[in-house]
Design a protein around this motif. Sequence first.
Motif, PDB file in Angstrom:
ATOM      1  N   GLY A   1       0.817  -1.199   0.000  1.00  0.00           N
ATOM      2  CA  GLY A   1       0.000   0.000   0.000  1.00  0.00           C
ATOM      3  C   GLY A   1       0.845   1.240   0.000  1.00  0.00           C
ATOM      4  O   GLY A   1       1.874   1.312   0.665  1.00  0.00           O
TER       5      GLY A   1
ATOM      6  N   GLU B   1      -1.011   4.168   0.449  1.00  0.00           N
ATOM      7  CA  GLU B   1      -1.843   4.893   1.397  1.00  0.00           C
ATOM      8  C   GLU B   1      -2.433   3.882   2.363  1.00  0.00           C
ATOM      9  O   GLU B   1      -2.402   2.667   2.107  1.00  0.00           O
ATOM     10  CB  GLU B   1      -2.953   5.667   0.670  1.00  0.00           C
TER      11      GLU B   1
ATOM     12  N   ASP C   1      -5.364   3.175   2.829  1.00  0.00           N
ATOM     13  CA  ASP C   1      -6.591   2.534   2.351  1.00  0.00           C
ATOM     14  C   ASP C   1      -6.469   2.044   0.922  1.00  0.00           C
ATOM     15  O   ASP C   1      -7.435   2.049   0.167  1.00  0.00           O
ATOM     16  CB  ASP C   1      -7.764   3.513   2.465  1.00  0.00           C
ATOM     17  N   ASN C   2      -5.280   1.650   0.459  1.00  0.00           N
ATOM     18  CA  ASN C   2      -5.168   1.100  -0.887  1.00  0.00           C
ATOM     19  C   ASN C   2      -4.214  -0.084  -0.906  1.00  0.00           C
ATOM     20  O   ASN C   2      -3.493  -0.357   0.068  1.00  0.00           O
ATOM     21  CB  ASN C   2      -4.750   2.173  -1.887  1.00  0.00           C
TER      22      ASN C   2
ATOM     23  N   VAL D   1      -1.540  -1.655  -3.883  1.00  0.00           N
ATOM     24  CA  VAL D   1      -0.915  -1.528  -5.206  1.00  0.00           C
ATOM     25  C   VAL D   1      -0.331  -2.882  -5.589  1.00  0.00           C
ATOM     26  O   VAL D   1       0.523  -3.424  -4.874  1.00  0.00           O
ATOM     27  CB  VAL D   1       0.178  -0.448  -5.209  1.00  0.00           C
TER      28      VAL D   1
ATOM     29  N   THR E   1      -3.874  -0.392  -8.950  1.00  0.00           N
ATOM     30  CA  THR E   1      -4.143   0.069  -7.598  1.00  0.00           C
ATOM     31  C   THR E   1      -5.581  -0.251  -7.213  1.00  0.00           C
ATOM     32  O   THR E   1      -6.532   0.120  -7.933  1.00  0.00           O
ATOM     33  CB  THR E   1      -3.895   1.577  -7.477  1.00  0.00           C
ATOM     34  N   VAL E   2      -5.714  -0.962  -6.072  1.00  0.00           N
ATOM     35  CA  VAL E   2      -7.035  -1.262  -5.517  1.00  0.00           C
ATOM     36  C   VAL E   2      -7.293  -0.272  -4.399  1.00  0.00           C
ATOM     37  O   VAL E   2      -6.517  -0.193  -3.428  1.00  0.00           O
ATOM     38  CB  VAL E   2      -7.093  -2.713  -4.987  1.00  0.00           C
ATOM     39  N   SER E   3      -8.368   0.506  -4.497  1.00  0.00           N
ATOM     40  CA  SER E   3      -8.678   1.537  -3.504  1.00  0.00           C
ATOM     41  C   SER E   3      -9.735   1.024  -2.521  1.00  0.00           C
ATOM     42  O   SER E   3     -10.467   0.064  -2.783  1.00  0.00           O
ATOM     43  CB  SER E   3      -9.185   2.810  -4.193  1.00  0.00           C
TER      44      SER E   3
ATOM     45  N   THR F   1      -9.379  -0.167   0.602  1.00  0.00           N
ATOM     46  CA  THR F   1      -9.067  -1.352   1.386  1.00  0.00           C
ATOM     47  C   THR F   1      -8.914  -0.982   2.854  1.00  0.00           C
ATOM     48  O   THR F   1      -8.572   0.151   3.193  1.00  0.00           O
ATOM     49  CB  THR F   1      -7.760  -1.997   0.899  1.00  0.00           C
TER      50      THR F   1
ATOM     51  N   SER G   1      -2.257  -4.462   2.417  1.00  0.00           N
ATOM     52  CA  SER G   1      -2.729  -3.118   2.091  1.00  0.00           C
ATOM     53  C   SER G   1      -1.897  -2.108   2.877  1.00  0.00           C
ATOM     54  O   SER G   1      -1.030  -2.466   3.686  1.00  0.00           O
ATOM     55  CB  SER G   1      -4.220  -2.979   2.404  1.00  0.00           C
TER      56      SER G   1
END
Length: 1283
Positions: free
Chosen positions: A718, A720, A722-723, A725, A766-768, A770, A799
């Motif tokens: 991650g 951030e 809350d993401n 990658v 990128t998965v946001s 999380t 994450s």
Amino acid sequence: NVPERSACLFSAVVHVMELFVSVSTPPSDLIQLPQPPTITHQSPKDYIIDPRENIIIHCEAKGKPHPSFSWTRNGTHFDIDQDPNVTMKPHSGTLVVDISRAKAEHYESVYQCTARNKHGTAVSNNIVVQQSRSPLWSKEKIKPIVVQEGVSLVLPCRPPAGLPPPIIFWMDNYFQRLPQSSRVSQSLNGDLYFSNVLKEDSRNDYICYARFPYTQTIQQKQPITVKVLSKPADERKPIFLIPSGPSSSKTVLRGQVLEMECIAEGLPTPEISWTKVSGDLPAKRTSFLHYQRTLRIVNVSESDAGDYRCTGRNRLGSVHHTIHIVVNAAPYWISGAPRNLVLAPGENGVLTCRASGTPKPSVTWAMNGIPIENSPKDLSRTVDKDTIIFTVVQTGSSAVYQCNVSNDYGYLLSNAFVNVLSEPPRVLTPANKVYQVIKNHRALMDCASFGSPIPNITWFKDSRSSTLDGDPYILHDNGTLEIHVAQAHNSGKYTCVARNSLGIYENHIYLEVKEPTRILKQPEYKVVQRGRSVVFECKVKHDPSLIPTMTWLKDDGELPDDERLIVDADSLTISSVTENDSGEYTCIMNTTLDHDSASAQLTVVERPDPPTDLELTDQKKRSVQLTWTPGDEHNSPIQKFLIQYEDIMHHRGHWHNLTEVPGTKTTAHLKLSPYVHYTFRVLAHNGVDFSRPSVPSRVFKTDAAAPDENPTGVQGFGTEHDNLVISWKPLSGFQSNGPGLHYKVSWRPVGGEWTTVTVANNSKFTVSGTPTFVPYEIKVLAANDLGDGPEPAIAHGYSGEDLPIAAPENVQVMVMNSTLAEVHWDPVPSKLIRGHLKGFKVHYWREHSLHKHNSHHMEQILVFSGNHSHGMLPGLHPFSLYSFNVRVYNGKGDGPPSHTQQFETPEGVPGPPTSLTVTNPSPDSLTLEWSPPHVRNGRITGYSLKYQPVNNSNELGPVEELALPANETSVTLSNLKYNTRYKFYLNAKTVRGAGPTIPQEAHTIIDEGKSAHADEYNMHSQSLSTPPPPILMVVFSLVCSALPVSPFGNVTSSVQEGGALISWEYWGPEKNVYVEYIVENKEWQKELVNGSQNIMLKGLKGGLAYRVRLVAKGHHDQSLHQSKELLVTVPAVASRQVDIATQGWFIGLMCAIALLILILLIICFIQRNKGGKYPVKEKEDAHTDPEFQPMKDDDCTFGEYSDNEDHKPLKGSRTPSNGTVKRDDSDDSLVDYGEGGDGQFNEDGSFIGQYSGKSVSRDTAEGHESSEAPSPINAMNSLNSFV
């Protein structure tokens, strides 16, 4: 023994004849010795002449007196005078027939030459003279020959008979030899045989040529036309064309060449083989000619008689023929021709005429050309078949005897004379001849003699105590003395003595045994790359009296004439070698007596030539076979081949290694990838290097397919809180296997459902949204237009992180000693860390010293990576109050701090006193004053003072020790020795013990009552109403008072690959020692030492100069001590040089030199000023005095000093430009002891104020108007400016 006696006499006579040639001036009496005639040269028995040239029939003879000559022709006397075409050469029996006026065939006859003088007559062989003949070919019309294909054929040659017989060969109209083979070959009689004819044998120019060697003429037969019909004949087994029948016979003479031939016809062509029925073929004398059809044996002997079988064989059968060989022999000598005899009157002798032949030859004798039975009777002569025995010969019985041995195949005629002489001995070897021979070789010393009877030879050496007739000496029959293995002690003078019944003769010779020539260092085998240089060494030892000559050969021939080849005394150098330089090099050292040689091979190597002829075969979807032809190895075997490829679709211009194969292979099976346009090339590698690449192959294209592999390096993290990658390493175009490459990215929380997206032209997703720091499972699948790749492996990731939300608990501290504490804490729960645990940080700072409550708040941080629960805090200040807290940190950052706690460090040992000075020196006492330690590390409980005297040899006396209370800062030492140097050592104490000492040295002054100078000094001091200042002072204060007391020593630097290594010695109490460095006026950087005495400064930039110093800091972080600064230059390439100016030994040496100069100046001053009278001559330009020059500013050296006048004052002290002397307040000088007043002059002109101080007003412009007298003060100021 009559035969042996005759043989010895003959050898002596022959030796005499040879010496006539070898001796430059033979004795005249030997030249005049009578000798019967001897034939020396004659024409051959069968003499074939060229009819176009004059006929020359040779007959040469010698004798004393010189013989006369006559000839017979066909057995009758040949009167030469009656034939105008025939002449005889002067002093010779050689006939010359002029054929310009006569035909050559008119002189075809049998000739015999006779040479005679008064001692006998010699005759030549019967010389049969025949002219060579080359008759023309008879004219004939030859009809064309028509034959069926496959049958045998013989083309006859039948040349005209010539003398000698002609040489036959077959050619065409273009004078090209007709090709021959096992099917077509020429027989011994010249005919051309075809075992079977082929269609291509049809031609119209089969021509037989005959070459007649004497006349060098060639004649040809009419061309023969052969037409072969195309209807082939049936196959058949072999039949011999020649010889005919099952057997035949042949006679050959001993010593001649035997040739047997067998030519067979058949279809297919028969092969011929030979065997000897009754034995083996003589391998060394046997050869096979004409494609095995002819067996040739040279130098035939009786053992070659017997049956020989030739066999013709093809696949249908075989045929045999046996040839019976009979070997006859013309007469030949068994033990040589009869030898001449030289006999003394009354001696015996034998003539032997021993010969053999097949059939057995007959022997007849003649004397002086007349059959012996018709010669005058001689009672001393007896004829017994092939032997004549002479008994008690008499003077006048000299004659020439002829022996004739003959059978059906020839004859032998030999002349041998019997010469009856009576002569005293003579040695023909030159007198005082020097023989030189190499050690361990055979030595032969001649004693050639003549006499009749034959002289007896004896040898002596040096003192002639005994004859030399035993080991190691060998006496030969001809008088030669041999030493089989000569040694150095064999050198010397030798005497040979010749005796017979008529007298004695002796001769002296000398033997020198030389050391052998030996090659000590032989040239060695060399393998050299082309273009480089090579040296062959050849070091030789030889006898110094022999002149050596060095010769170099290449491949047993002369060295090439090339300036690249340089021959020195003991070496051969070849520069810029080429492949033509390869070969064997031999050095030969020659002397006049011997030589030695040694050889070495030179192999010139080079990288191989590139492979050629690349070819692609066995093409499949994912493989192809590549073959090539290797290039030249250049004398270094190819070890391997490297195969490279270029993908002209995805990476045009980039070559990649594909595979390697051993150097013995020239083919490789290549595994390929889909959807690639391949071009291949091959590089060869030998012991030198890789070759240049080959010419690329043609393009080979593979079909597209689904991917074979998935991306690597898949990871999830991650950026951030809350993401998530997801990233991976994308596939290359080469790995894509087809068009339309994309990726299917899947992820899920551990135990959850998969979510999949398709990504193209990117390597991350990128998965946001999380949750913070949650584990995920991730996979990335490669796909293209033709399908998906294999199932990917699952990767694991987390994450994004966030800052920790909790601090470590249960934090405790335990003080280990005055500079070390240990901190403990409990781990923080993982869920409160909210990320990957990186470690813990301890923040701590010194509040204040327990001695002085001044605040110190410079915070320090110690980082403990990993999951720790305790840590050590080093380098603390003793006797201090510290505060600290602990916090955890992850990949995002630090968490909150724990509750701040405090601890105290116990007392430590103090540092050295800040200063130590010596005041109020007197003849027997000194006062020491000091300052308390700057770094106390506790409560000072007292001081310890030690001191001891030092004599002029620097030997230390007994140590005295004083314990002083803590509140004292000075002490006066009494009862000291006058004019004595003392060493002092002072240190402070706490409850923890004593700290390091501060040293000092001082002198007590000279007793005033013990010198006349003191009286003079008192007189001046009374006139000034001032107490007398001391002449000698505290030496250490004079020289080194400007140097601070530092606990650092021997500070050095060394620039290495990893950085700059700083080393030092440290004896201070402070534990907080730092290395500080700065570059280009930036901020000082520092590194804690932690008790070490060296540190490697890393990360320094090349090409910059750094100022480096060592600093010891106290409890309150103030700098108590520091070393001198070092200038460390970091070059682009690391240097290991050390600045000598930073070496402790160098600083000490400079101080010692300065001290010595100062003492010399003071002594000179005292000596020159005894009596107290000084001329008033000083002006502003005093420094221009030519006898004394001031110290030079540019090189810090003193000018030249002259002492020509006893009463000249000391001049030349260095002063400022305004004529005044300025000094620092801390400088020690004699002025400090004065009471004021400017200097004044006495009535006699001497300077009274020399020992008085100067007021401040002297430093003003008044100084321009006056000059000051030279004094130690000024000299010391000059020295201080130097130091």
